[in-house]
Write an enzyme that holds these catalytic residues in place. Structure first.
Site, PDB file in Angstrom:
ATOM      1  N   ASP A 169     -16.135  -4.259   9.199  1.00  0.00           N
ATOM      2  CA  ASP A 169     -16.673  -4.581   7.882  1.00  0.00           C
ATOM      3  C   ASP A 169     -15.735  -3.967   6.855  1.00  0.00           C
ATOM      4  O   ASP A 169     -15.134  -2.923   7.102  1.00  0.00           O
ATOM      5  CB  ASP A 169     -18.076  -3.997   7.748  1.00  0.00           C
ATOM      6  CG  ASP A 169     -18.626  -4.162   6.350  1.00  0.00           C
ATOM      7  OD1 ASP A 169     -18.681  -5.303   5.873  1.00  0.00           O
ATOM      8  OD2 ASP A 169     -18.995  -3.134   5.740  1.00  0.00           O
ATOM      9  N   ASP A 210     -21.354  -0.478   8.547  1.00  0.00           N
ATOM     10  CA  ASP A 210     -22.107   0.621   7.942  1.00  0.00           C
ATOM     11  C   ASP A 210     -23.521   0.733   8.497  1.00  0.00           C
ATOM     12  O   ASP A 210     -24.266   1.625   8.120  1.00  0.00           O
ATOM     13  CB  ASP A 210     -22.136   0.504   6.419  1.00  0.00           C
ATOM     14  CG  ASP A 210     -22.820  -0.768   5.943  1.00  0.00           C
ATOM     15  OD1 ASP A 210     -23.517  -1.430   6.752  1.00  0.00           O
ATOM     16  OD2 ASP A 210     -22.673  -1.115   4.758  1.00  0.00           O
ATOM     17  N   ASP A 219     -24.773  -4.829   8.570  1.00  0.00           N
ATOM     18  CA  ASP A 219     -23.998  -5.192   9.757  1.00  0.00           C
ATOM     19  C   ASP A 219     -24.811  -5.075  11.043  1.00  0.00           C
ATOM     20  O   ASP A 219     -24.264  -5.253  12.137  1.00  0.00           O
ATOM     21  CB  ASP A 219     -22.769  -4.280   9.873  1.00  0.00           C
ATOM     22  CG  ASP A 219     -21.861  -4.404   8.675  1.00  0.00           C
ATOM     23  OD1 ASP A 219     -21.514  -5.531   8.309  1.00  0.00           O
ATOM     24  OD2 ASP A 219     -21.512  -3.362   8.094  1.00  0.00           O
TER      25      ASP A 219
END
Length: 662
Positions: A358, A554, A558
């Site tokens: 991410d 995180d 996600d």
């Protein structure tokens, strides 16, 4: 980290907490206490057995039978827990599985008893002492792994200052707090549980949760976590979670998971261990018969060779090949702030063919910084004056861009007494010394020079957010801001590329922004404009294309992708969602920890394979030498059990931090 309660007060509170616990929890605590007492008893008896053995070995009495009694007593005391586990667990496992399920302990017990029966008293004692010593080393590795994670228990808060209806405070056990209760936290005290600040400001040391050594500023509305340490301020907080659901409590749940979830190699070894032991037990009488009937040995020699075979063929070293090494690796990483939910995930980490990241908060800092400041038609003093005005204006704003601008320039320019207003469609405006100043996005100024327009387009193409600076409605400068890669990301990406692991950045930002960050980090591919619900399907595509795939995020938006990945890695930063869904938790948002974990995973797999190959070679060598008549019980005991110690010590090397940069 110090705890402000005295030992007596903490013990008193622990008793109160235990009285409020669920019966199942109380039973578990009692069982753990009983296990600790058993371990202490076993260790004391082992040390007594060691003393008896050394006495019988060093002191030569006029009557040799006295020495033999010393060796027998040493065998019984040092091997107390070996014999207990051998017979006890074999009986319980056989009943549970409804078939004969022997373990290595019973094999060693039978070998020691057999050695005594044929008069090899010293060898019997030596066998048990080395085997039991190896067993204690294994328990040390397991205990070390637990201690590195559960040393946080020493910081576990036990009391809280509950604010009552009349405004007074009352000291209560943390377990009695309910969601919605108001709690006062004094300066220097522990935050008793997770909650939100109602009044007051302070700085809190969150090292027990995030590993971050610098205290974090907290004010009204900010979240606080149980077990963290308050600074100089006093504040009032409201409880937002039950004590069993706090971030701290979820971290502690990792202990059982990391102990029970073994690597594939360790799991296979545990499965084949009873089968292997059964095979040795069945072959034992056949070896005796074959020696006497086929090889021409005397019955006494056949019995002796059978005893040597029983010792030599035991899979002690093989059984110790994986578990101590795995737990040592987990322990090593726990000290670095990398928490694994099991050895299987640690072993799999080195086999990843692709890894997805991410962008925001993982590869980047998660907040913008000023990257460019450009001016048009202004002298150097005029530029400095404009920056001073802009900085003063932004101090009254509370959006992320304002914070970035103030952070960048506050120490470079003088403070000015300016207050700004935020007007819809005009941005931030203020008047100072009869000049109107304006900070706004480019769309607020439809007509600007071609130079400014071209420069703004170039910066936007590079993924940066641009704001114009105007005097009397005339644009005279611009600032470009961007969420830039954090300092550890580039090195981590470079490491994984050297390991031939394909890297992908997944982001909800525009393609230009994503590509700008990817170019800085030299990431292999970028998937932009992604919604949180689409990330899981991207992981599925990567698995189909590359094989074993990891996901780093995180832990909040996600979460679906973390679950879908073969190894989900959460940049924890203290979030309970990360701990819930991920297989690995980085307690700090530091990707260098992930590189370190990958190197440790590779070390673990090498050590396990070394141990397995070495242990089987030793068994084959000893069995062969025994049939050739070149092996006696003493040499067999030393070589076989010595190999077990070598395997365990080789695994314990993983406790040593890796210094090799791959």
């Amino acid at each position: 980290m110090q705890i402000n309660q005295s030992n007596e007060r903490a013990a008193s509170c622990d008793q109160k907490q235990n009285s409020t616990q669920h019966p199942g929890q109380t039973t578990k605590i009692n069982q753990e206490q009983a296990d600790r007492n058993h371990e202490k008893t076993a260790l004391r008896l082992y040390l007594l057995g060691l003393v008896l053995f050394l006495g019988a070995w060093l002191i030569k009495t006029p009557s040799p039978w006295l020495n033999d009694i010393g060796f027998v007593l040493a065998t019984l005391t040092a091997g107390y827990h070996v014999m207990l586990e051998g017979f006890g667990e074999t009986i319980s496992d056989s009943r549970r599985q409804k078939r004969f399920a022997p373990n290595i302990h019973i094999l060693m017990t039978l070998a020691a008893v057999g050695a005594i029966l044929i008069g090899s008293f010293e060898e019997a004692a030596l066998l048990i002492l080395i085997f039991a010593g190896a067993h204690f080393l294994e328990e040390y590795a397991e205990g070390k792994s637990k201690r590195e994670i559960t040393k946080l228990l020493k910081m576990n808060p036990t009391e809280a200052r509950l604010v009552q209806a009349d405004g007074t405070t009352k000291i209560v056990p943390v377990a009695e707090l309910a969601i919605g209760d108001q709690v006062q936290v004094l300066n220097g005290g522990q935050v008793p549980t997770d909650g939100r600040i109602l009044s007051g400001t302070t700085a809190i040391d969150e090292a027990s949760i995030t590993g971050e050594s610098i205290p974090k500023e907290k004010t009204v509305g900010d979240e606080v976590f149980g077990s963290t340490i308050n600074g100089n301020g006093t504040f009032l907080m409201t409880v937002t979670k039950d004590s069993s659901e706090t971030v701290f409590a979820k971290i502690l749940q990792l202990v059982d998971q990391s102990q029970n979830n073994l690597t594939k190699a360790a799991t296979k070894i545990k499965k084949i261990e009873p089968i292997y032991v059964q095979a040795v037990l069945y072959l034992f009488p056949l070896v005796i018969l074959a020696g006497a009937l086929l090889l021409g040995w005397s019955w006494s020699l056949s019995l002796y060779r059978g005893m040597v075979f029983l010792i030599s063929a035991s899979p002690c070293a093989l059984a110790a090949s994986a578990v101590p090494a795995t737990l040592s690796g987990i322990s090593n990483l726990a000290k670095k702030g990398v928490l694994f939910k099991g050895g299987a995930y640690l072993a799999n980490l080195s086999d990843l063919q692709a890894i997805c990241f991410d962008k925001t908060g993982t590869l980047t800092a998660g907040k913008p910084v000023v990257t460019d400041a450009e001016f048009f038609g202004l002298t150097e003093p005029e530029q400095q004056h404009l920056l001073a005005v802009v900085t003063a204006m932004e101090k009254s704003a509370n959006h992320p861009l304002a914070t970035a601008i103030v952070t960048k320039f506050a120490d470079q320019v003088p403070a000015l007494p300016i207050s700004a207003s935020n007007q819809v469609g005009e941005g931030l405006t203020a008047t100072y010394q009869q000049v109107t100043y304006q900070i706004a996005k480019p769309s607020v100024f439809p007509t600007v020079s071609a130079t400014i327009s071209q420069r703004q387009a170039q910066l936007a193409q590079a993924g940066k957010t641009v704001v114009y600076l105007a005097q009397n409605h005339q644009v005279v400068g611009l600032l470009a801001l961007m969420d830039v890669p954090n300092q550890n990301s580039q090195a981590a990406i470079a490491y994984f590329k050297r390991q031939h692991v394909h890297t992908t950045m997944i982001t909800g930002d525009a393609q230009a922004t994503g590509q700008a960050v990817a170019q800085q980090l030299q990431i292999d591919s970028v998937v932009a404009n992604v919604l949180p619900e689409d990330k899981s399907s991207i992981i599925a595509q990567q698995k189909a294309q590359y094989g074993l795939v990891g996901m780093v995020g995180d832990g909040v938006n996600d979460a679906p992708a973390l679950v879908k990945a073969d190894v989900g890695i959460a940049m924890g930063d203290g979030t309970d969602v990360a701990i819930d869904v991920a297989d690995v938790v980085l307690m700090q948002n530091d990707l260098s920890k992930l590189s370190y974990a990958h190197r440790t995973s590779k070390r673990l797999n090498r050590v396990v394979y070394q141990n397995m190959i070495f242990s089987m070679i030793v068994v084959l060598l000893l069995v062969t030498l025994n049939f050739m008549g070149q092996m006696d019980i003493a040499l067999g005991v030393i070589a076989h059990e010595g190999s077990t110690l070598v395997v365990i010590l080789n695994g314990l090397r993983l406790l040593i931090p890796s210094r090799i940069k791959a």
